[in-house]
Design an enzyme around this catalytic site. Sequence first.
Site, PDB file in Angstrom:
ATOM      1  CD  GLN A 263     -54.274 -40.003  -7.211  1.00 17.57           C
ATOM      2  OE1 GLN A 263     -55.552 -40.052  -7.939  1.00 17.57           O
ATOM      3  NE2 GLN A 263     -53.959 -39.324  -6.537  1.00 17.57           N
ATOM      4  CB  VAL A 277     -52.054 -38.053 -11.427  1.00 15.31           C
ATOM      5  CG1 VAL A 277     -51.126 -38.724 -13.209  1.00 15.31           C
ATOM      6  CG2 VAL A 277     -52.602 -38.882 -10.953  1.00 15.31           C
ATOM      7  CD1 TRP A 279     -53.017 -35.881 -14.918  1.00 14.33           C
ATOM      8  CD2 TRP A 279     -53.765 -33.960 -15.447  1.00 14.33           C
ATOM      9  NE1 TRP A 279     -53.365 -35.160 -13.336  1.00 14.33           N
ATOM     10  CE2 TRP A 279     -54.427 -34.032 -14.276  1.00 14.33           C
ATOM     11  CE3 TRP A 279     -54.324 -32.429 -16.495  1.00 14.33           C
ATOM     12  CZ2 TRP A 279     -54.681 -33.723 -13.110  1.00 14.33           C
ATOM     13  CZ3 TRP A 279     -55.081 -31.931 -15.227  1.00 14.33           C
ATOM     14  CH2 TRP A 279     -55.426 -31.899 -14.354  1.00 14.33           C
ATOM     15  CG  ASP A 381     -60.372 -37.017 -11.818  1.00 13.25           C
ATOM     16  OD1 ASP A 381     -61.684 -36.652 -12.174  1.00 13.25           O
ATOM     17  OD2 ASP A 381     -59.796 -36.804 -11.245  1.00 13.25           O
ATOM     18  CD  GLU A 384     -65.584 -31.986 -13.439  1.00 14.34           C
ATOM     19  OE1 GLU A 384     -65.968 -33.425 -12.548  1.00 14.34           O
ATOM     20  OE2 GLU A 384     -64.513 -32.225 -13.903  1.00 14.34           O
ATOM     21  CG  ASP A 448     -61.260 -34.414  -5.968  1.00 14.44           C
ATOM     22  OD1 ASP A 448     -61.495 -36.017  -5.936  1.00 14.44           O
ATOM     23  OD2 ASP A 448     -61.550 -34.187  -6.278  1.00 14.44           O
ATOM     24  CG  HIS A 514     -57.975 -41.438  -3.084  1.00 17.78           C
ATOM     25  ND1 HIS A 514     -56.616 -40.744  -2.769  1.00 17.78           N
ATOM     26  CD2 HIS A 514     -58.580 -40.862  -4.782  1.00 17.78           C
ATOM     27  CE1 HIS A 514     -56.189 -40.263  -4.461  1.00 17.78           C
ATOM     28  NE2 HIS A 514     -57.574 -39.928  -5.154  1.00 17.78           N
TER      29      HIS A 514
END
Length: 653
Positions: A263, A277, A279, A381, A384, A448, A514
């Site tokens: 990731q 991460v 981005w 990912d 929302e 998660d 993960h």
Amino acid sequence: MITLETLENMKVEVGNSVNNFTMSRGSFVYNQDFQYRSELVLKDKKKDGDTLTLTYDDPDKGGQYIFIIKEENGDIELTSEFENVNVNRFWLTFDANPSEHIYGCGETYSKFDLKGENVRIWVAEHQNTDRIAKKLVRELFGKKPKKVLPFKKFESYYAQPTYVSSDKYFLHAFTDSYAEFNFKNQSKTTLFLQEKPHFVVKKGDSFKELSSKLSNMLGHQRNLPDWVYDGAILAVQEGTEAIDKKIKKAEEAGVKIAGIWSQDWCGCRRTKFGYQVMWNWRYDKEDQYSDLPEKIQEWNAKGIKFLGYINPFIALEKDIYEEAKAKGYCVKDKEGNDYQVTITTFPAAMVDFTNPDAYEWYKGLIKNNMIGIGLSGWMADFGEYLPVDCVLHSGEDPYEMHNRWPAIWAKLNSEAITEAGKDGEVFFFTRAGHTETIKYSHLMWNGDQHVDWSLDDGIAAVIPATLSLAMSGFGMAHSDVGGYTTMKKRLSRDKELLMRWEEMNAFSPLYRFHEGNQPVMNTQFDDDEELLAHLKKFTDVHIRLREYLKFLVSENVKNGTPVMRPLFYHYDEPKAYTETLEYLLGEDMLVAPVVDKGAKVRTVYLPKDKWVHLYSGKEYDGGNVLVGAPIGEPPVFVRKDSIRFEELMEVIK
């Protein structure tokens, strides 16, 4: 069962109110300021063949409301006609079977049967700091480790206005606004809507028929690439050298690797929350992944695919944001500045997908910077977090766009793959969803989960989550092997939990790991020889399930039949409708994962049939059975009358 007569006698209320949303890290507090609420009076009823027209008056504010209910082959559609700008709330209440069970509404974790609950249809961050803090306090004092908070405390990444009844019908409302499906009254169902009421009720003789009808209406998923069944997709971070070391270690232990998921391929960000991460959606040339394109080719030559990560946000510190800012591609606040959304511990900008140029630009990042260097898949990912007080390029109300955002995000990813000519080779998986996500996303992952044994957020939660998705029409899902959310030593992954999660996920469509947000605190797959041997064993199980899983996925693609199914899908038995910690993998395997720390046995409910225990070969006719479940032998049963019986019994050889 919902019939014309049921709706003919429904109670209708209308009202007006103003929404009040407060968002913090993707979690929403919701209130309404009501101006009025009025119960309508039925004034006229007309029946013309299979069409029923109901006319209501508002005794308080005046105005006429017409509801048109059509029935065709037992299926029902309700539409409404009226003009009243002062009304923006609707409550439709109708009779319900007190004994029915209710499922769906997207993805629910703490409960599978929703009877007795009020369900919010509003996509949001499922995890929040308040719930995590309360859990840590309970853990600290050793109180009620299996306690589950009230259902109203939970939000969901995937919310959809669809529910399925044990009476073999589903209701789907055509709405993208905030809604509530209220099942708290055992003999009534109330739909609270903020758009003109429009819904369908479809019935079937079987749940398989219902799944088919739902997929035909909402969309069909696509096949997964063949290579995903070829082994484990191992999670490795911190650069290509670290990947090579992990690959070598796993291969020396005989582990077959289908892919590596990194990731942090685009860089890392170290925060108080953990290893996160950066981005900035291009490979990290300056640091850990400077030779990534060449290494991807090298790994591909060995049969190992490379997967990455992307989301709709952009890191404020990096050059991709500078380009987006200069071109005006980000969601704005009311002052015209780029809206900065806080996620865990840092702010980020969000790309405005209502801007056609920004949409194509972001799609280009995926096509050029990901697929273009050889990525075979990724985690898409988030989705929302669209703030309801932002300003969009299109001028649309962000409140009306909020629930739609995850589907738009999935659509963008899907188009990138198609336009790159990589359908059937490259795939992605999402965590957020709403109605149209089904027709764009390859598969879900359950989000998660905590790295623990809790019923609401840990290993056990992914079973009801997957089954509720299945009953909402989304038939392919998986979870992070080992979970994700880690908080100090009180909430870190131990060896036993990782091994039990490996056992469970081997019996799912995707076997992906993960490291967690704080990898050094968590047990990892290669920490000792026992773990490597266990990984090899269950990777081999997953590989031997290849043809069966491919068949189940093809069934889902063609007919909407979910890969992982609740027991009642094939068995009309009272206990089957309430079982939440077992699942059917297709029609021919029953999986009852061990979700209790230290357990060496498990009581399993078997529907009435001929079942053979996968490890002992012992036969059972159904009912509650106590079986041995040492680590390495999860309770799995094969249906003896299956035409695939011999093939499935071979998976442990």
